[in-house]
Design a protein around this motif. Structure first.
Motif, PDB file in Angstrom:
ATOM      1  N   VAL A 192      32.827 -17.675 -24.884  1.00  0.00           N
ATOM      2  CA  VAL A 192      32.126 -18.284 -26.010  1.00  0.00           C
ATOM      3  C   VAL A 192      32.490 -19.755 -26.141  1.00  0.00           C
ATOM      4  N   ILE A 193      33.767 -20.071 -26.066  1.00  0.00           N
ATOM      5  CA  ILE A 193      34.204 -21.463 -26.169  1.00  0.00           C
ATOM      6  C   ILE A 193      33.633 -22.282 -25.005  1.00  0.00           C
ATOM      7  N   THR A 194      33.606 -21.713 -23.822  1.00  0.00           N
ATOM      8  CA  THR A 194      33.043 -22.405 -22.663  1.00  0.00           C
ATOM      9  C   THR A 194      31.551 -22.664 -22.854  1.00  0.00           C
ATOM     10  N   ALA A 195      30.827 -21.663 -23.344  1.00  0.00           N
ATOM     11  CA  ALA A 195      29.386 -21.833 -23.589  1.00  0.00           C
ATOM     12  C   ALA A 195      29.136 -22.916 -24.635  1.00  0.00           C
ATOM     13  N   LEU A 196      29.937 -22.932 -25.693  1.00  0.00           N
ATOM     14  CA  LEU A 196      29.787 -23.975 -26.714  1.00  0.00           C
ATOM     15  C   LEU A 196      30.096 -25.359 -26.151  1.00  0.00           C
ATOM     16  N   ALA A 197      31.115 -25.453 -25.313  1.00  0.00           N
ATOM     17  CA  ALA A 197      31.465 -26.737 -24.712  1.00  0.00           C
ATOM     18  C   ALA A 197      30.342 -27.236 -23.798  1.00  0.00           C
ATOM     19  N   VAL A 198      29.773 -26.338 -23.011  1.00  0.00           N
ATOM     20  CA  VAL A 198      28.674 -26.725 -22.123  1.00  0.00           C
ATOM     21  C   VAL A 198      27.474 -27.188 -22.947  1.00  0.00           C
ATOM     22  N   LEU A 199      27.142 -26.457 -24.011  1.00  0.00           N
ATOM     23  CA  LEU A 199      26.035 -26.876 -24.868  1.00  0.00           C
ATOM     24  C   LEU A 199      26.304 -28.232 -25.495  1.00  0.00           C
ATOM     25  N   LEU A 200      27.510 -28.428 -25.965  1.00  0.00           N
ATOM     26  CA  LEU A 200      27.865 -29.707 -26.586  1.00  0.00           C
ATOM     27  C   LEU A 200      27.761 -30.853 -25.583  1.00  0.00           C
ATOM     28  N   LEU A 201      28.181 -30.603 -24.349  1.00  0.00           N
ATOM     29  CA  LEU A 201      28.092 -31.647 -23.322  1.00  0.00           C
ATOM     30  C   LEU A 201      26.639 -31.921 -22.923  1.00  0.00           C
ATOM     31  N   LYS A 202      25.824 -30.884 -22.857  1.00  0.00           N
ATOM     32  CA  LYS A 202      24.423 -31.060 -22.459  1.00  0.00           C
ATOM     33  C   LYS A 202      23.610 -31.746 -23.558  1.00  0.00           C
ATOM     34  N   VAL A 203      23.808 -31.348 -24.798  1.00  0.00           N
ATOM     35  CA  VAL A 203      23.044 -31.909 -25.914  1.00  0.00           C
ATOM     36  C   VAL A 203      23.605 -33.252 -26.320  1.00  0.00           C
ATOM     37  N   GLY A 204      24.889 -33.376 -26.277  1.00  0.00           N
ATOM     38  CA  GLY A 204      25.533 -34.602 -26.736  1.00  0.00           C
ATOM     39  C   GLY A 204      25.893 -34.477 -28.208  1.00  0.00           C
ATOM     40  N   ARG A 205      26.844 -35.289 -28.631  1.00  0.00           N
ATOM     41  CA  ARG A 205      27.306 -35.192 -30.014  1.00  0.00           C
ATOM     42  C   ARG A 205      26.579 -36.163 -30.925  1.00  0.00           C
ATOM     43  N   THR A 206      26.087 -37.269 -30.411  1.00  0.00           N
ATOM     44  CA  THR A 206      25.575 -38.320 -31.287  1.00  0.00           C
ATOM     45  C   THR A 206      24.251 -37.958 -31.930  1.00  0.00           C
ATOM     46  N   ASP A 207      23.312 -37.368 -31.192  1.00  0.00           N
ATOM     47  CA  ASP A 207      21.993 -37.075 -31.749  1.00  0.00           C
ATOM     48  C   ASP A 207      22.060 -36.085 -32.914  1.00  0.00           C
ATOM     49  N   PRO A 208      22.710 -34.924 -32.774  1.00  0.00           N
ATOM     50  CA  PRO A 208      22.794 -34.020 -33.934  1.00  0.00           C
ATOM     51  C   PRO A 208      23.545 -34.634 -35.117  1.00  0.00           C
ATOM     52  N   LEU A 209      24.585 -35.402 -34.840  1.00  0.00           N
ATOM     53  CA  LEU A 209      25.334 -36.018 -35.933  1.00  0.00           C
ATOM     54  C   LEU A 209      24.510 -37.082 -36.642  1.00  0.00           C
ATOM     55  N   GLN A 210      23.697 -37.827 -35.903  1.00  0.00           N
ATOM     56  CA  GLN A 210      22.821 -38.810 -36.529  1.00  0.00           C
ATOM     57  C   GLN A 210      21.781 -38.134 -37.408  1.00  0.00           C
ATOM     58  N   ARG A 211      21.254 -37.017 -36.959  1.00  0.00           N
ATOM     59  CA  ARG A 211      20.282 -36.287 -37.767  1.00  0.00           C
ATOM     60  C   ARG A 211      20.929 -35.723 -39.028  1.00  0.00           C
ATOM     61  N   LEU A 212      22.142 -35.234 -38.886  1.00  0.00           N
ATOM     62  CA  LEU A 212      22.837 -34.701 -40.062  1.00  0.00           C
ATOM     63  C   LEU A 212      23.199 -35.798 -41.049  1.00  0.00           C
ATOM     64  N   ALA A 213      23.447 -36.999 -40.562  1.00  0.00           N
ATOM     65  CA  ALA A 213      23.821 -38.102 -41.445  1.00  0.00           C
ATOM     66  C   ALA A 213      22.676 -38.446 -42.398  1.00  0.00           C
ATOM     67  N   GLY A 214      21.436 -38.249 -41.968  1.00  0.00           N
ATOM     68  CA  GLY A 214      20.296 -38.544 -42.816  1.00  0.00           C
ATOM     69  C   GLY A 214      19.862 -37.381 -43.687  1.00  0.00           C
ATOM     70  N   ALA A 215      20.498 -36.238 -43.541  1.00  0.00           N
ATOM     71  CA  ALA A 215      20.104 -35.051 -44.301  1.00  0.00           C
ATOM     72  C   ALA A 215      20.676 -35.097 -45.713  1.00  0.00           C
ATOM     73  N   ARG A 216      19.980 -34.472 -46.620  1.00  0.00           N
ATOM     74  CA  ARG A 216      20.469 -34.373 -47.994  1.00  0.00           C
ATOM     75  C   ARG A 216      21.412 -33.173 -48.105  1.00  0.00           C
ATOM     76  N   VAL A 217      22.610 -33.441 -48.536  1.00  0.00           N
ATOM     77  CA  VAL A 217      23.638 -32.406 -48.614  1.00  0.00           C
ATOM     78  C   VAL A 217      23.243 -31.308 -49.598  1.00  0.00           C
TER      79      VAL A 217
END
Length: 160
Positions: A19-44
């Protein structure tokens, strides 16, 4: 898990590592900046409200599932906390199965192992729960569409 050539704790460790390996691979493939940028503009507030609604929905569905299990006489005494745990465990484990029907099958198998009874009986209860939820959702959707049509003509419901 007698069919495994290794112990149960080793099996759990292997699953955890996968599970940890699958999450790491997904994180590396998707990247961290795009999801974090989208979350930064979201209303909490909206995110928190969605989480609360999802939790309440799961609790209500678990309660309905418990009522169905008792009404269908699959198990004589069913503890709500166990049903709630099985509901969320089935939802989590069902994410690894490639269909919505897989989530239902996982829930039925978990319920059969926890409460006894045939898997087919528990699957019938889960399918009935889904049908009740679908009918309730459609009813609410139609009521909201009618309300929008009556209160804001031309704005709420647009003809196709």
């Amino acid at each position: 898990m007698r069919w495994l050539p290794w112990s149960l704790s080793t099996f759990k460790l292997v699953r955890f590592v996968l599970v940890i390996t699958a999450l790491a691979v997904l994180l590396l493939k998707v990247g961290r900046t795009d999801p974090l940028q989208r979350l930064a503009g979201a209303r909490v507030g909206f995110i928190a409200m969605a989480v609360v609604v999802q939790i309440i929905d799961g609790m209500v569905r678990s309660w309905n599932w418990r009522q169905l299990i008792c009404a269908m006489r699959i198990a004589p005494k069913v503890d709500y906390s166990v049903v709630l745990r099985l509901y969320w465990a089935g939802a989590f484990l069902g994410q690894t199965v490639p269909s919505v029907a897989g989530t239902d099958a996982v829930r039925a198998i978990l319920a059969s192992r926890s409460f006894g009874g045939r898997v087919s009986e528990h699957l019938a209860a889960v399918v009935a729960l889904n049908m009740f939820s679908l009918m309730a959702g459609c009813t609410v959707g139609l009521a909201v569409a009618a309300w929008l049509f009556l209160t804001a003509p031309g704005h709420g419901v647009r003809p196709v």
